[in-house]
Design an enzyme around this catalytic site. Sequence first.
Site, PDB file in Angstrom:
ATOM      1  CB  THR A  27      -0.905   0.042   1.251  1.00 47.74           C
ATOM      2  OG1 THR A  27      -0.085   0.224   2.418  1.00 47.74           O
ATOM      3  CG2 THR A  27      -1.720  -1.225   1.407  1.00 47.74           C
ATOM      4  CB  ILE A  82       8.279  -0.515   8.353  1.00 50.16           C
ATOM      5  CG1 ILE A  82       7.781  -1.146   9.657  1.00 50.16           C
ATOM      6  CG2 ILE A  82       8.251   1.013   8.425  1.00 50.16           C
ATOM      7  CD1 ILE A  82       6.354  -0.813  10.011  1.00 50.16           C
ATOM      8  CE  LYS A  83       5.753   0.977  -0.702  1.00 48.19           C
ATOM      9  NZ  LYS A  83       4.485   1.060  -1.443  1.00 48.19           N
ATOM     10  CB  VAL A  84      11.242   3.958   5.102  1.00 47.03           C
ATOM     11  CG1 VAL A  84      10.787   3.480   6.475  1.00 47.03           C
ATOM     12  CG2 VAL A  84      12.357   3.068   4.568  1.00 47.03           C
TER      13      VAL A  84
END
Length: 218
Positions: A27, A82-84
């Site tokens: 997402t 976790i998207k960074v």
Amino acid sequence: MKFFVDTAETAEISELASTGLLDGVTTNPSLIAKSGRKFLEVIAEICDLVPGPVSAEVAATDFSQMMREAKILRAIAPNVCIKVPLTPDGLRACHALAQDGAAVNVTLCFSAAQALLAAKAGATFVSPFIGRLDDIGQDGMALIADIVTIYRNYPAIKTEVLAASIRHPIHLIEAAKLGAHVATIPPSVIRQLYHHPLTDKGLATFVADWAKTGQTIA
Ligand code: G3P
């Protein structure tokens, strides 16, 4: 090649998960905005639907706040990834999170140099955006080729190449030919993958010919 779906629409995810072909979900803030739903609730729902990694992106752009947000996102479910963003603060957060055992997807990668940094920061996935490079007249697939080649030169690199911003089946096939480990694909493109006119035509013939036999199997 692992298939992730690039959407925050839970009805679509549920339908795709039932095929058994879905390995994960990505997402991003734009997809969450499009869903019109509360971020944390949607991520929790998706994590229940799919056992594989579910990328949830931090909203902050500074390290400290990214880490605070990541803590909340990680508490949702063990399969949260976790998207960074691929920025100095994002990579610092990636390194800290990876050291702490979190899965991290480094997003908004548009160069091989950035992908090398993501690998050094301990990213689980790096997300090069094919379509957005094509959109500005650059070669998105050449970036996938470069990153796959570079990572293969260093077997210690465990970061997986997650081909993102896929706009059509040819993007997917070319990325697979190059050895990208994962593709995140919009639901509409996943549906396109099934179809070939000769499959439809052949099946229509088989169904018609079977009817002529007057037989049933069960
Ligand atoms: O989720 C990241 C990426 O796949 C976005 O794709 O189509 O917005 O460039 P797109």
